[in-house]
Scaffold this active site. Structure first.
Site, PDB file in Angstrom:
ATOM      1  N   HIS A 165       0.974   5.043   6.676  1.00 13.21           N
ATOM      2  CA  HIS A 165       0.791   5.783   5.242  1.00 13.21           C
ATOM      3  C   HIS A 165       0.838   6.994   5.308  1.00 13.21           C
ATOM      4  CE1 HIS A 165      -1.414   1.588   5.314  1.00 13.21           C
ATOM      5  NE2 HIS A 165      -0.630   1.604   4.143  1.00 13.21           N
TER       6      HIS A 165
ATOM      7  N   ASP B 292      -3.561   5.920  11.888  1.00 17.94           N
ATOM      8  CA  ASP B 292      -2.615   5.098  10.855  1.00 17.94           C
ATOM      9  C   ASP B 292      -1.543   6.212  10.876  1.00 17.94           C
ATOM     10  OD1 ASP B 292      -1.201   4.495   8.618  1.00 17.94           O
ATOM     11  OD2 ASP B 292      -3.053   4.715   7.347  1.00 17.94           O
TER      12      ASP B 292
ATOM     13  N   SER C  56       0.846  -1.213   0.114  1.00 17.50           N
ATOM     14  CA  SER C  56      -0.115  -0.217  -0.096  1.00 17.50           C
ATOM     15  C   SER C  56       0.934   1.334   0.149  1.00 17.50           C
ATOM     16  CB  SER C  56      -1.011   0.101   1.131  1.00 17.50           C
ATOM     17  OG  SER C  56      -0.285  -0.375   2.460  1.00 17.50           O
TER      18      SER C  56
END
Ligand SMILES: *[C@@H]1O[C@H](CO)[C@@H](O)[C@H](O)[C@H]1NC(C)=O
Ligand SMILES: *[C@@H]1O[C@H](CO)[C@@H](O)[C@H](O)[C@H]1NC(C)=O
Ligand SMILES: *[C@@H]1O[C@H](CO)[C@@H](O)[C@H](O)[C@H]1NC(C)=O
Ligand SMILES: *[C@@H]1O[C@H](CO)[C@@H](O)[C@H](O)[C@H]1NC(C)=O
Ligand SMILES: *[C@@H]1O[C@H](CO)[C@@H](O)[C@H](O)[C@H]1NC(C)=O
Length: 345
Positions: free
Chosen positions: A326, A323, A101
Site C-alpha cells: 500500500h 507493508d 484496498s
C-alpha cells in the site's frame, strides 16, 4: 508571476489533454519524479478520513522527504489539483472507486485532497452502507464512494463452500449507476491459505479447486470487460481502469539485490527506468482493455509508482507489519488523483 504560472499550468493542462486524446507525443504517464518544496498538497494530520494502514506520519515515519516529490511528465505539465474546479466540474455527479484496498488508498487520497482545500464550514458527510463508503460534498452535490471488491467478480456461499464465480458480476448493478467509475483488482489473485477468501472456482460449467492464477485473473477481467460492453452506458458514465499498483519486496528490481522490502527507502528512483520491467499482470490488464469495445481509459500508474520504492508505509502503520504494497497518504496516490483530475477536468 503567480498568475502567469497558473496560466501556464492551465494551458499546459489543456494542451496535454488534447495531445493525449490524439495519442501523440505528450504522454502524462512518461516522466520522472522531481523534488518540489511546495509538496505535499495537504497536511495529512488534518484529514479526518485516513485509515490506520496508510497514516504513516501518525505512526511515526521519521523521514519526510518522500512527501516532496512531484510527477513530471517529460513532454508536458501535469495540472495542479484544484479542488474547487474539480467539484464545480463534477457538480451533481457520483464518482466511485471499485476494487481492493488499493482503491481505498486512492479514494482516501482523493477525499483528503478535497477536504484540505475546502473551507472548514463546508458540509461534508460520510456514510457506509454495505460495501460502500461515501463522502458527499453537499454544497456541490458531489459524492465520492469506494466499493470494496477484491476480485470484481462474485464470491458465492454454496453448499460445497465459497465459490469464486469467474463469470458473474452481480455488484455491477450498484456500480453502473455512477457518473465516473475507477476500477482496480490484482492484489488478491495470488493469495492462498488463510488469506484466500474462497474454496473453489467456477468457470463456465466447471467447478475446480484451483487454477493458474494469472489465467483466473484474465478470465475475471474478461467478464468485467463484457459487463462494461453490455451494461454500462459510457455516454453517461466515464470508465477508468487503474493499472497494476506495484509493490517493493525485491531489491533486484531497483538495483539493490538482496534487499527484501522497502523499509530503508527514503527517495524515489531517479529517472524513468525501472529495472524490474512491466509486471505480467499489467500486460494482462492492457490486453483485456484493448478488447473492450466501449470507451475505457487506462489510468496508467504502474511505471510512475514503480519508481516510488519510498512511498509505502513500510513499518509505519497501526500493525507495525512491513507493508510495501500500500501507499502512505499523503503520498503517491495523490499523483494518481492528479492524473484522474487531468483526465476529467
Ligand atoms: C489533435 O488533433 C486535432 C484535430 O485532429 C488537431 O487540431 C490538433 O492540432 C492535434 N493536437 C496535437 C497536439 O497533435
Ligand atoms: C503506460 O506507461 C508506460 C510508461 O510510460 C508506457 O511504457 C506504456 O506503454 C503505457 N501503457 C499504455 C497501455 O499506454
Ligand atoms: C448537510 O447536508 C445534509 C444533507 O443534505 C443535511 O441533512 C444537513 O442538515 C446539512 N448540515 C448542515 C450543517 O448544513
Ligand atoms: C444492503 O444489503 C442488504 C442485504 O444484502 C440489502 O437488502 C440492502 O438493499 C442493501 N442496501 C443498499 C442501500 O444497497
Ligand atoms: C537525478 O539525477 C540528475 C542528474 O543525473 C541530478 O541532476 C538530479 O539532482 C537527480 N535528482 C534527484 C532527485 O536525486
Amino acid at each position: 508571476m503567480g498568475e502567469r504560472w497558473w496560466c501556464l499550468v492551465t494551458l499546459c493542462g489543456v494542451l496535454s489533454a488534447t495531445a493525449l486524446a490524439n495519442g501523440s507525443k505528450c504522454d502524462l504517464y512518461s516522466g520522472s519524479w522531481v523534488y518540489d518544496d511546495s509538496y505535499p498538497l495537504y497536511d495529512s494530520s488534518k484529514c479526518p478520513h485516513i485509515r490506520k494502514e496508510y497514516d504513516c506520519i501518525k505512526y511515526g515515519r521519521p523521514d519526510l522527504t518522500y512527501l516532496k516529490f512531484r510527477w513530471h511528465p517529460t513532454h508536458c505539465l501535469l495540472p495542479r489539483f484544484d479542488a474547487e474546479e474539480f467539484l464545480k466540474k463534477m457538480s451533481g455527479k457520483k464518482i466511485m472507486f471499485v476494487g481492493d484496498s488499493v482503491s481505498v488508498n486512492q479514494w482516501q487520497s482523493m477525499v483528503c485532497l478535497l477536504h484540505a482545500a475546502l473551507p472548514s464550514e463546508s458540509n461534508i458527510t460520510e456514510e457506509t452502507i454495505n460495501s460502500t463508503t461515501t463522502v458527499t460534498y453537499e454544497d456541490y452535490g458531489v459524492s465520492i464512494s469506494v466499493f470494496l471488491s477484491h476480485y470484481l467478480v462474485d464470491i458465492e456461499e454454496t453448499e460445497i463452500g465459497r465459490v469464486l464465480m469467474l463469470d458473474s458480476i452481480t455488484d455491477g448493478d450498484v456500480w453502473k449507476d455512477n457518473d465516473v467509475l475507477i476500477f482496480n483488482t490484482w492484489l488478491w489473485w495470488y493469495r492462498r491459505g488463510e488469506k484466500q477468501p474462497w474454496d473453489y472456482i467456477e468457470i463456465g460449467a466447471n467447478i475446480v479447486k484451483d487454477m493458474d492464477r494469472m489465467v483466473t485473473f484474465r478470465e475475471a477481467l474478461r467478464t468485467w470487460a463484457d459487463w462494461v460492453d453490455s451494461e454500462v452506458d459510457t455516454e453517461k458514465t466515464t470508465v477508468f481502469f487503474q493499472g497494476v499498483s506495484p509493490s517493493h519486496y525485491n531489491g533486484a528490481d531497483w538495483n539493490e539485490p538482496g534487499v527484501t522490502n522497502c523499509g530503508k527507502e527514503t527517495v524515489p528512483i531517479n529517472g524513468s527506468i525501472y529495472k524490474g520491467g512491466v509486471p505480467a499482470a499489467e500486460k494482462v490488464v492492457e490486453q483485456v482493455l484493448n478488447s473492450v469495445k466501449k470507451q475505457v481509459s487506462l489510468l496508467n500508474i504502474t511505471r510512475l509508482s514503480q519508481l516510488r520504492k519510498d512511498g509505502h508505509p513500510s513499518s509505519y502503520n497501526a500493525f507495525k507489519g512491513m507493508d510495501c504494497t500500500h501507499w502512505c497518504v499523503a503520498g503517491v496516490p495523490d499523483t494518481w488523483n492528479q492524473l484522474l483530475y487531468a483526465a476529467l477536468v
